[in-house]
Write an enzyme that holds these catalytic residues in place. Sequence first.
Site, PDB file in Angstrom:
ATOM      1  N   ASN A  16      -7.542  -8.531   1.551  1.00  0.00           N
ATOM      2  CA  ASN A  16      -8.385  -7.333   1.459  1.00  0.00           C
ATOM      3  C   ASN A  16      -9.170  -7.371   0.141  1.00  0.00           C
ATOM      4  O   ASN A  16      -8.597  -7.178  -0.927  1.00  0.00           O
ATOM      5  CB  ASN A  16      -7.484  -6.092   1.527  1.00  0.00           C
ATOM      6  CG  ASN A  16      -8.273  -4.797   1.455  1.00  0.00           C
ATOM      7  OD1 ASN A  16      -9.477  -4.801   1.220  1.00  0.00           O
ATOM      8  ND2 ASN A  16      -7.588  -3.688   1.654  1.00  0.00           N
TER       9      ASN A  16
ATOM     10  N   HIS B 245     -13.407  -3.468   8.399  1.00  0.00           N
ATOM     11  CA  HIS B 245     -12.803  -3.694   7.084  1.00  0.00           C
ATOM     12  C   HIS B 245     -11.522  -4.515   7.265  1.00  0.00           C
ATOM     13  O   HIS B 245     -10.749  -4.276   8.198  1.00  0.00           O
ATOM     14  CB  HIS B 245     -12.491  -2.342   6.437  1.00  0.00           C
ATOM     15  CG  HIS B 245     -11.707  -2.456   5.174  1.00  0.00           C
ATOM     16  ND1 HIS B 245     -12.117  -3.263   4.129  1.00  0.00           N
ATOM     17  CD2 HIS B 245     -10.534  -1.892   4.789  1.00  0.00           C
ATOM     18  CE1 HIS B 245     -11.230  -3.167   3.158  1.00  0.00           C
ATOM     19  NE2 HIS B 245     -10.262  -2.350   3.534  1.00  0.00           N
TER      20      HIS B 245
ATOM     21  N   CYS C 122     -12.367   1.155  -0.292  1.00  0.00           N
ATOM     22  CA  CYS C 122     -12.621   0.164   0.765  1.00  0.00           C
ATOM     23  C   CYS C 122     -13.788   0.555   1.669  1.00  0.00           C
ATOM     24  O   CYS C 122     -14.253  -0.264   2.458  1.00  0.00           O
ATOM     25  CB  CYS C 122     -11.366  -0.051   1.598  1.00  0.00           C
ATOM     26  SG  CYS C 122     -10.044  -0.817   0.655  1.00  0.00           S
TER      27      CYS C 122
HETATM   28  O1  UT7 Z   1      -7.771  -1.098   2.447  1.00  0.00           O
HETATM   29  C1  UT7 Z   1      -7.235   0.066   1.895  1.00  0.00           C
HETATM   30  C2  UT7 Z   1      -6.308   0.685   2.807  1.00  0.00           C
HETATM   31  N1  UT7 Z   1      -5.048  -0.027   2.827  1.00  0.00           N
HETATM   32  C3  UT7 Z   1      -4.504  -0.336   3.996  1.00  0.00           C
HETATM   33  O2  UT7 Z   1      -5.127  -0.122   5.016  1.00  0.00           O
HETATM   34  C4  UT7 Z   1      -3.108  -0.867   4.006  1.00  0.00           C
HETATM   35  C5  UT7 Z   1      -2.298  -0.108   5.018  1.00  0.00           C
HETATM   36  N2  UT7 Z   1      -0.874  -0.466   5.051  1.00  0.00           N
HETATM   37  C6  UT7 Z   1      -0.429  -1.672   5.444  1.00  0.00           C
HETATM   38  O3  UT7 Z   1      -1.201  -2.568   5.700  1.00  0.00           O
HETATM   39  C7  UT7 Z   1       1.046  -1.834   5.654  1.00  0.00           C
HETATM   40  O4  UT7 Z   1       1.667  -0.596   5.547  1.00  0.00           O
HETATM   41  C8  UT7 Z   1       1.721  -2.836   4.674  1.00  0.00           C
HETATM   42  C9  UT7 Z   1       1.263  -4.238   4.977  1.00  0.00           C
HETATM   43  C10 UT7 Z   1       1.387  -2.465   3.243  1.00  0.00           C
HETATM   44  C11 UT7 Z   1       3.223  -2.784   4.870  1.00  0.00           C
HETATM   45  O5  UT7 Z   1       3.551  -3.063   6.221  1.00  0.00           O
HETATM   46  P1  UT7 Z   1       4.525  -2.083   7.019  1.00  0.00           P
HETATM   47  O6  UT7 Z   1       4.716  -2.676   8.349  1.00  0.00           O
HETATM   48  O7  UT7 Z   1       3.957  -0.701   6.959  1.00  0.00           O
HETATM   49  O8  UT7 Z   1       5.847  -2.205   6.211  1.00  0.00           O
HETATM   50  P2  UT7 Z   1       6.734  -1.050   5.587  1.00  0.00           P
HETATM   51  O9  UT7 Z   1       6.105  -0.528   4.342  1.00  0.00           O
HETATM   52  O10 UT7 Z   1       7.080  -0.072   6.665  1.00  0.00           O
HETATM   53  O11 UT7 Z   1       8.016  -1.855   5.206  1.00  0.00           O
HETATM   54  C12 UT7 Z   1       8.896  -2.429   6.201  1.00  0.00           C
HETATM   55  C13 UT7 Z   1      10.012  -3.181   5.487  1.00  0.00           C
HETATM   56  C14 UT7 Z   1      10.661  -2.373   4.381  1.00  0.00           C
HETATM   57  O12 UT7 Z   1      12.021  -2.717   4.347  1.00  0.00           O
HETATM   58  P3  UT7 Z   1      13.107  -1.745   4.993  1.00  0.00           P
HETATM   59  O13 UT7 Z   1      12.984  -0.462   4.264  1.00  0.00           O
HETATM   60  O14 UT7 Z   1      12.736  -1.636   6.454  1.00  0.00           O
HETATM   61  O15 UT7 Z   1      14.376  -2.482   4.741  1.00  0.00           O
HETATM   62  C15 UT7 Z   1       9.985  -2.869   3.137  1.00  0.00           C
HETATM   63  O16 UT7 Z   1      10.780  -2.721   1.984  1.00  0.00           O
HETATM   64  O17 UT7 Z   1       9.457  -4.330   4.852  1.00  0.00           O
HETATM   65  C16 UT7 Z   1       9.786  -4.324   3.459  1.00  0.00           C
HETATM   66  N3  UT7 Z   1       8.679  -4.912   2.726  1.00  0.00           N
HETATM   67  C17 UT7 Z   1       8.538  -6.241   2.567  1.00  0.00           C
HETATM   68  N4  UT7 Z   1       9.301  -7.268   2.954  1.00  0.00           N
HETATM   69  C18 UT7 Z   1       8.858  -8.523   2.633  1.00  0.00           C
HETATM   70  C19 UT7 Z   1       7.618  -4.301   2.129  1.00  0.00           C
HETATM   71  N5  UT7 Z   1       6.795  -5.210   1.580  1.00  0.00           N
HETATM   72  C20 UT7 Z   1       7.351  -6.421   1.819  1.00  0.00           C
HETATM   73  C21 UT7 Z   1       6.952  -7.730   1.521  1.00  0.00           C
HETATM   74  N6  UT7 Z   1       7.749  -8.749   1.943  1.00  0.00           N
HETATM   75  N7  UT7 Z   1       5.833  -8.015   0.838  1.00  0.00           N
END
Ligand code: UT7
Length: 335
Positions: free
Chosen positions: A286, A256, A116
Amino acid sequence: MNKITAAITAVGGYVPEGLLTNQDLESMVDTNDEWITSRTGIKERHILKKEGLGTSYMAVKAVQQLLDKSGINPKEIDMVIMATATPDMPVAATAASVASQVGATNAFGYDLQAACSGFLYGMSTASAYIESGRYKKVLLVGADKMSSIVDYTDRTTCIIFGDGAGAVLFEPNTEGLGFQDEYLRSDGIGCQFLRIEAGGSLLPASEETVKNKQHYLYQDGKSVFKYAVSNMADASAEIMKRNQLSKDDIKYLIPHQANKRIIDATAKRMGVDGSKVLMNIERYGNTTAATLPLLLHDYETSLKKGDNLVFAAFGGGFTWGAAYIKWAYNTNDKN
Ligand code: UT7
């Protein structure tokens, strides 16, 4: 003689027609529009659906638009740098294919892979070639067909990424406009959190790697998020400090587009309010190396000669940084 700086003098962009909305994703994985919108800011992405088309297809479209708008003869281009994490093929530089397809027959070209941060690093490379006086027209393309490496059964990655391409031309400037400063960093710790495990020299492709889905992009989102927030904000704050830029001196932050929450955190750290933050994540998601040039493409008419712009990116590797550019033209003057 005035010092030569490297200025962006033309911009082009392209996203494929095919749309993948949050509603579409609801029928593919266990997710919903509310979750995706509140956690990322994304509503839809563009996907290159037609079979047999790779990243170069979009890159060529973006470059052709740049050439049409600027009236530049492609034969005058000295070099093509192609920032991409999804080349057409693992071997055979996609830049060479793009250069040939757009008629840049007097250019040499190569690919630059920094995930990225590819376009940000590419701005550094392109500028250095111009500042050295060695080349006069350097084309920098950022393009990725992320849909070719995303697992559409993995809800933690498939909601984020989209396909697209953007291109800019760097030329010498003697008014002190263009590239001013950069702060670039990398840290190999990142490969455990964001990677494609197989298909490289460490783990070549085999029946096993295909079966284990090791050719798809894997991301530990939470960890990447933490590193991204602190490093992108630190880099942007550092570039401001080094160049004595106050929040009022900055016209736009060009970040980004990975997650709206990462962008907001960076803007907050810099003290700039939302009206100064360029964003199109809602429509494209992204697009990896294409996010920064697509912002320039979408907001080109808002940019004015002399505007202080801070670019910031964070990506796989990890790779990250910020760059300070003084915009070099008014779109109206060019028409
Ligand atoms: O460009 C390259 C670099 N990449 C990035 O910068 C991406 C960086 N990361 C992110 O943008 C975020 O971490 C994500 C958008 C990928 C995820 O968001 P988050 O707020 O960090 O969510 P999380 O991984 O902490 O998950 C929270 C909850 C989990 O459930 P529990 O364990 O709390 O019950 C996940 O299983 O949300 C759940 N979850 C979802 N729920 C609905 C994870 N993905 C999804 C989804 N829909 N798509």
